[in-house]
Design a protein around this motif. Structure first.
Motif, PDB file in Angstrom:
ATOM      1  N   LYS A 269      -9.356 -26.169  -1.004  1.00 16.21           N
ATOM      2  CA  LYS A 269      -8.897 -25.740  -2.328  1.00 16.21           C
ATOM      3  C   LYS A 269      -7.809 -24.671  -2.306  1.00 16.21           C
ATOM      4  CE  LYS A 269     -13.573 -26.235  -4.121  1.00 16.21           C
ATOM      5  NZ  LYS A 269     -14.647 -25.632  -4.864  1.00 16.21           N
TER       6      LYS A 269
ATOM      7  N   ILE B 146      -9.235 -25.183 -10.114  1.00 11.04           N
ATOM      8  CA  ILE B 146      -8.202 -26.216 -10.248  1.00 11.04           C
ATOM      9  C   ILE B 146      -8.653 -27.567  -9.677  1.00 11.04           C
ATOM     10  CG2 ILE B 146      -5.811 -26.843  -9.646  1.00 11.04           C
ATOM     11  CD1 ILE B 146      -5.261 -23.747  -9.676  1.00 11.04           C
TER      12      ILE B 146
ATOM     13  N   ILE C  43       0.563 -28.526 -11.505  1.00 13.00           N
ATOM     14  CA  ILE C  43      -0.679 -27.913 -11.990  1.00 13.00           C
ATOM     15  C   ILE C  43      -0.446 -27.156 -13.308  1.00 13.00           C
ATOM     16  CG2 ILE C  43      -2.520 -26.265 -11.428  1.00 13.00           C
ATOM     17  CD1 ILE C  43      -1.965 -26.984  -8.427  1.00 13.00           C
TER      18      ILE C  43
ATOM     19  N   GLY D  73      -2.670 -19.334  -4.756  1.00 12.40           N
ATOM     20  CA  GLY D  73      -3.952 -19.411  -5.432  1.00 12.40           C
ATOM     21  C   GLY D  73      -3.832 -18.980  -6.880  1.00 12.40           C
ATOM     22  N   CYS D  74      -4.975 -18.937  -7.544  1.00 14.40           N
ATOM     23  CA  CYS D  74      -4.949 -18.663  -8.981  1.00 14.40           C
ATOM     24  C   CYS D  74      -5.541 -17.291  -9.279  1.00 14.40           C
ATOM     25  CB  CYS D  74      -5.742 -19.738  -9.717  1.00 14.40           C
ATOM     26  SG  CYS D  74      -5.786 -19.421 -11.484  1.00 14.40           S
TER      27      CYS D  74
ATOM     28  N   CYS E 247      -5.046 -24.442  -3.813  1.00 11.66           N
ATOM     29  CA  CYS E 247      -4.453 -24.156  -5.129  1.00 11.66           C
ATOM     30  C   CYS E 247      -5.288 -23.139  -5.896  1.00 11.66           C
ATOM     31  CB  CYS E 247      -4.303 -25.437  -5.938  1.00 11.66           C
ATOM     32  SG  CYS E 247      -5.807 -26.397  -6.034  1.00 11.66           S
ATOM     33  N   GLU E 248      -6.590 -23.179  -5.678  1.00 12.93           N
ATOM     34  CA  GLU E 248      -7.456 -22.230  -6.395  1.00 12.93           C
ATOM     35  C   GLU E 248      -7.593 -20.913  -5.621  1.00 12.93           C
ATOM     36  OE1 GLU E 248     -11.280 -23.783  -7.497  1.00 12.93           O
ATOM     37  OE2 GLU E 248     -12.126 -21.781  -7.695  1.00 12.93           O
TER      38      GLU E 248
ATOM     39  N   CYS F 111       0.202 -25.804  -2.488  1.00 12.05           N
ATOM     40  CA  CYS F 111      -0.264 -27.198  -2.605  1.00 12.05           C
ATOM     41  C   CYS F 111       0.122 -27.940  -1.324  1.00 12.05           C
ATOM     42  CB  CYS F 111       0.398 -27.856  -3.816  1.00 12.05           C
ATOM     43  SG  CYS F 111      -0.053 -29.577  -4.051  1.00 12.05           S
TER      44      CYS F 111
ATOM     45  N   GLN G 237       4.151 -20.772 -10.948  1.00  6.28           N
ATOM     46  CA  GLN G 237       3.262 -21.644 -10.155  1.00  6.28           C
ATOM     47  C   GLN G 237       3.805 -21.866  -8.750  1.00  6.28           C
ATOM     48  OE1 GLN G 237       4.192 -22.985 -13.340  1.00  6.28           O
ATOM     49  NE2 GLN G 237       2.299 -22.652 -14.474  1.00  6.28           N
TER      50      GLN G 237
ATOM     51  N   GLN H 139       2.187 -19.452  -6.744  1.00  9.91           N
ATOM     52  CA  GLN H 139       0.725 -19.330  -6.876  1.00  9.91           C
ATOM     53  C   GLN H 139       0.077 -20.660  -6.489  1.00  9.91           C
ATOM     54  OE1 GLN H 139       0.853 -15.293  -8.413  1.00  9.91           O
ATOM     55  NE2 GLN H 139      -0.696 -16.435  -7.472  1.00  9.91           N
ATOM     56  N   CYS H 140      -0.453 -21.365  -7.459  1.00 10.01           N
ATOM     57  CA  CYS H 140      -1.213 -22.585  -7.163  1.00 10.01           C
ATOM     58  C   CYS H 140      -0.349 -23.673  -6.512  1.00 10.01           C
ATOM     59  CB  CYS H 140      -1.860 -23.119  -8.432  1.00 10.01           C
ATOM     60  SG  CYS H 140      -0.724 -23.295  -9.810  1.00 10.01           S
ATOM     61  N   GLN H 141       0.845 -23.896  -7.040  1.00 11.62           N
ATOM     62  CA  GLN H 141       1.686 -24.983  -6.519  1.00 11.62           C
ATOM     63  C   GLN H 141       2.376 -24.593  -5.206  1.00 11.62           C
ATOM     64  OE1 GLN H 141       2.589 -26.583 -11.004  1.00 11.62           O
ATOM     65  NE2 GLN H 141       4.300 -26.539  -9.604  1.00 11.62           N
TER      66      GLN H 141
END
Ligand code: FAD
Length: 966
Positions: free
Chosen positions: A217, A242, A294, A235-236, A219-220, A285, A277, A280-282
């Motif tokens: 995980k 996510i 995302i 991450g988030c 992305c999270e 990825c 993003q 962060q999350c993307q």
């Protein structure tokens, strides 16, 4: 699938061994009835055969069976659904075993998916769960067979899923650069091209289908920090689950996915659009060539809910008003940016009575006054506010913590804990020569004028620098620079972004830069202003000399440091917008000696906590991090909410009493600024007594308030003429000059002013003159009301005061009669107060300006025949203040000028009230609203400062005509 669906009888019935009828008869019966239904040929023959068959034993039995089955279908639909589902998926699975999916199958499958029923959800789940190679087959088939209706499918299968996807809908640059409508319309934007809602949902689902469902995980959770600690990479920050969200969407469970996201983040419609993003999350990825969209998925969920049910985003279900329930102690949230909003939301949800105190008249922080509507529509912020209100949260606008009240006084008012989310709103400048000139302003000021005050719209009153067809440069490389540049472009400017490094080092969100360049904004890399040059007469900037830079060694940020090459490039400019980031606003810090701050002025927190050095005071977002991001601010607000909602150390009765007290305080803050008394002092000059209990409680001599006359008006500073803490009133004297003051002057008793914030600025520094020196006040026209409370303080301290009050003519004089304010002071302090009146036309008192009697006093003092002058305070028209300053300087008499120059926010956020001051031979920027309004008049560079008063003269005159006040 076709060979199955075209069978003449349902397979489940044909193969059922329990069916005790003669299969052949039934088969014939079935075929005959189909033939009649389809009205094909031999109708009569077939009808006869059907008649005969209907009475055969086996068909009668069959009919009975069908009846029974129908009954069961009504009573137990699940049973049948399962039969058909098993059948259907087996058939589909069979199709997927083939080398390629056929056209008929693909079209039927898509049609079934479009149906948006149980079957389509099941198909989505099926397709989400099949191995990647089958998914590829599906995408290939869409590409080959359906790209006529869906051009976005054309070529999609090349490189899918790693390096190809369906992007969200972005409006074409030529169209979007003309207006303020949303640029990135997300997947839902495809509806504008004629696709149905369900089709759009399927496009979103196709994006989800690319997901690799990674176990770790990233992305999270992001990647773990290096050994030196710190935050995870990527991450988030608000910990949205996510992968789980994507999983639910993959199975077609969009509602559940939205529910999941809401639990972590009440602002998905906001953060999904503005969060960076890509870092962060993307950014982490594993589809690193083209990460899953995302952010787009995040805001699609609330947006689609809103589309289906316009009220959905503001519905929060059943709740009990926490103020009425009063079983938890009240919490104060300072600032309504993303940090404060999420904090208020989560605590309200937990049942705490929450009041948000916001300095501006509108809510949302940078999300409203900084980020333009073409990126983030304001209605999304309104949705969040509405949700918080529905849960019982309250809002007090025009309330400046550190001025209207201290953190300590909020606690005394009944608030158990306080969250400070005041952001980092003090714009940075370059401090290069010529930067004081007209036509040079901060991005905060420019964006606030447009986004908050709507200065670009005809019916709003705030002036805007001329932009149309002008050469505009924006200095900086972050989101603020891009927003300012794209806003200026939309207002008709020719815009160039000037950045000292290269494009790849710009801190802006990649998408924003890309959009800006597409919209025709130029970029000058490796350039930095060296100086600004302007017209001698108007003091408007006309040119800049740019240093040509090169990249040197890496600096602390890891980026290569820009160094001047020595080459200079000249550039013509009409307007310069500085977007160099923000420093911390000192207002809260200066009012709280116990609040620990860093050397940059950011509020410090305890390790592993959001708590500050003051017990029960928490912080987060830009106030703690300096300029950061909306999602980090939201993450901090969330973390603080968790900490705040701890064990409550009060009894039931204590909580009730705290709630009652905090509610009373909140209501006082919210109370309308109603005009209680109106006195016409002279032609065009009105005195108002206004209800403003919390301002009255904190007011000190020398302070001012920021007034918004009506909702489309301009924010104007007005110095307090008086106040009464017990009555809860303030007094203002307003002269009709611009259209805002003209509007206010027409207001009558009982009407309410749209907003008043304050008291602002620093109180006067009062010094006790023990040796009988006099403190001279030179008041020009409506400079008298601000002078009045300051001189009264001096008199109360026992200082001798000389008031030189100048008016243009006798008819404009006020407060001079025995029952007037000055008259009453004279009666109260006969030995301490001398009053000298001057009129420009000689109709009363000394003929001439205030400088004449002042000069006489200075000369007498010099000659040793008059009273010594302790200091001179000058308030009134700028030219008068300058004349007084020039006059006193050679005598070495301390002189203070009170400057309420052109302000927008009056809290330092915009930098508009810049005063060039010379300290140790160097020009330094002071801000009238933060460092003043009183400043040492002899340090002010009047030549540079005075033209700033007139920079909007043209716009103001036009405004007066437009609003009927000319
Ligand atoms: P803010 O949003 O600054 O809110 C603080 C609030 O506190 C304001 O409403 C202010 O009026 C109020 N306040 C201040 N002092 C007081 C006081 N004394 N008493 C009461 N109230 C007070 N980030 C992104 O992630 N993506 C982007 O695309 C992006 N674009 C940006 C564009 C611009 C033009 C700007 C300026 C910033 C941008 N940012 C972006 C940064 C992001 O907006 C901020 O990091 C974020 O808003 C910080 O949130 P906050 O709640 O800490 O403070």
């Amino acid at each position: 699938m076709s060979q199955h669906t075209d069978q003449s009888a349902p397979k489940s019935l044909r193969d059922n061994p329990d069916c005790a009828y003669h299969q052949l008869d039934v088969q014939h019966y079935y075929e005959a009835s189909l033939e009649i239904e389809n009205n094909r040929h031999h109708l009569d023959d077939t009808a006869e055969a059907l008649e005969a068959l209907e009475h055969s034993a086996s068909v009668e039995l069959f009919q009975k069976q069908v009846k029974l089955l129908k009954k069961r279908l009504v009573n137990d639909p699940q049973f049948f659904q399962e039969i058909f589902i098993t059948e259907g998926t087996n058939a589909i699975a069979w199709e997927f075993q083939q080398d390629e999916l056929g056209e008929a199958f693909t079209r039927t499958l898509w049609k079934l998916l479009r149906n948006n029923d149980d079957m389509s959800t099941l198909l989505m789940r099926f397709l989400w769960n099949i191995p990647l190679k089958f998914k590829r087959k599906f995408i290939h088939a869409l590409d080959v067979y359906l790209s006529d209706r869906y051009p976005m499918f054309k070529g999609l299968s090349d490189g899918w899923p790693g390096s190809n996807n369906i992007p969200p809908y972005i409006r074409p640059p030529s169209e979007r650069a003309q207006d303020f409508d949303l640029v990135n319309q997300g997947y839902i934007g495809y509806m504008g091209l004629g696709y149905s809602f369900r089709e759009v949902e399927l496009l979103v689902w196709l994006e989800v289908l690319r997901d690799k469902q990674c176990d770790d995980k990233p992305c999270e959770l992001g990647h773990l920090p290096k050994m030196d600690g710190g935050e995870n990479e990527g991450g988030c920050p608000v910990k949205i689950h996510i992968p789980e969200m994507i999983h639910l969407m993959g199975e077609g469970k969009f509602k559940q996915a939205f529910q999941l996201i809401k639990e972590a983040n009440p602002l998905p419609n906001v953060t999904g659009r503005v969060c960076p993003q890509e870092i962060q999350c993307q950014g982490v990825c594993t589809l690193n060539q083209r990460p899953i969209e995302i952010g787009q998925l995040e805001w699609y969920l609330p947006q689609s809910e809103k589309f289906l049910n316009p009220e959905a985003n503001t519905e929060i279900g059943d709740y009990v008003n926490p103020w009425a329930k009063a079983d938890k102690p009240p919490i104060a949230v300072v600032g309504s940016g993303p940090a404060g909003m999420i904090n208020a939301y989560l605590l309200s949800k937990e049942g705490y009575p929450v009041t948000v105190f916001e300095a501006f008249h509108e809510l949302g922080g940078v999300l409203r006054y900084g980020i333009p509507e073409f990126r983030l529509p304001n209605e999304l912020i309104d949705d969040v506010v509405m949700k918080i209100k529905q849960m019982g949260g309250k809002f007090v606008t025009n309330f400046i913590v550190g001025k209207t009240a201290t953190l300590e006084s909020l606690k005394r008012a009944g608030f158990w804990k306080v969250f400070v989310g005041t952001g980092a709103g003090l714009p940075r400048f370059m401090n290069v020569p010529g930067e004081h000139m007209n036509g040079i302003l901060s991005a905060n000021e420019f964006l606030t004028r447009v986004n908050l005050m709507k200065a670009h719209l005809e019916d709003y009153e705030t002036p805007l620098p001329e932009v149309k067809d002008k050469q505009i440069i924006v200095i900086g490389g972050g989101n603020t620079a891009m927003d300012a540049a794209r806003t200026a472009k939309r207002l008709g400017g020719h815009v160039t972004i000037v950045y000292r490094r290269t494009q790849d080092a710009m801190p802006v969100r990649v998408e924003e830069l890309h959009h800006a360049l597409e919209e025709g904004i130029e970029l000058k890399e490796l350039r930095a202003p060296h100086e600004f040059i302007g017209e001698d007469k108007t003091h408007f900037v006309t040119h800049t000399n740019l240093d040509v830079m090169a990249l040197g060694e890496a600096d602390a940020s890891g980026r290569r440091r820009p160094v001047p090459t020595g080459d200079i490039e000249e550039m013509r400019v009409d307007l310069v917008i500085m977007a160099l980031g923000n420093a911390s606003n000192p207002i809260v810090k200066d009012s709280e000696p116990g609040l620990k701050t860093s050397k940059w002025g950011t509020i410090e927190i305890k390790a592993g906590s959001q708590e500050t050095s003051i017990d029960d005071v928490y912080t987060g977002g830009d106030a703690n991090r300096g300029g950061s991001t909306a999602i980090r601010a939201a993450g901090d607000g969330q973390a603080a909410a968790r900490e705040i909602a701890g064990t409550v150390p009060f009894s039931v009765d204590e909580i009730r009493s705290l709630v009652a007290s905090a509610e009373r305080y909140t209501e006082q803050g919210q109370s309308a600024k109603t005009i209680l008394k109106r006195i016409d002092l002279a032609e065009g000059i009105v005195e108002f007594e206004i209800n403003a209990p919390l301002i009255a409680r904190s007011a000190r001599a020398g302070q001012f308030v920021r007034v918004l006359g009506w909702d489309k008006g301009e924010l104007i500073p007005l110095t307090l003429a008086d106040w009464d803490a017990e009555k809860g009133t303030i007094d203002l004297v307003v002269q009709s000059l611009g259209s805002s003051s003209a509007y206010i002057n027409q207001m009558q008793e009982g009407e309410a002013i749209a907003g008043i914030a304050g008291p602002l600025g620093l109180p006067s520094q009062l010094h006790r003159y023990e040796n009988g020196e006099t403190v001279v006040f030179t008041a020009g026209g409506v400079g008298l009301p601000p002078v009045y409370p300051i001189m009264r303080e001096h008199l109360r301290m026992g200082n001798h005061v000389t008031l030189i009050s100048g008016f243009r003519t006798r008819d404009l004089m006020f407060w001079d009669r025995p029952d007037g304010r000055v008259g009453l002071l004279q009666a109260e302090y006969p030995d301490l107060l001398d009053v000298i009146y001057t009129t420009n036309d000689g109709t009363f008192g000394i003929n001439g300006f205030v400088t004449a009697p002042l000069e006489a006093m200075l000369e007498a003092m010099k000659a040793g025949s008059g009273r010594a002058i302790g200091e001179v305070v000058t308030i009134g028209p700028p030219l008068m203040m300058r004349a007084v300053s020039d006059l006193t300087k050679p005598y070495g008499v301390k002189t203070v000028a009170s400057l309420n120059s052109i302000m927008v926010d009056a809290t330092g956020m915009c930098g508009a009230c810049m005063v060039p001051v010379t300290l140790d031979g160097k020009m330094v920027r002071k801000h009238a609203c933060i460092d003043g309004p009183e400043l040492d008049a002899h340090l002010i560079d009047w030549d540079k400062f005075l033209p700033r008063f007139l920079q909007f003269r043209k716009q103001e005159d036009a405004n007066k005509v437009r609003h009927g006040f000319a």
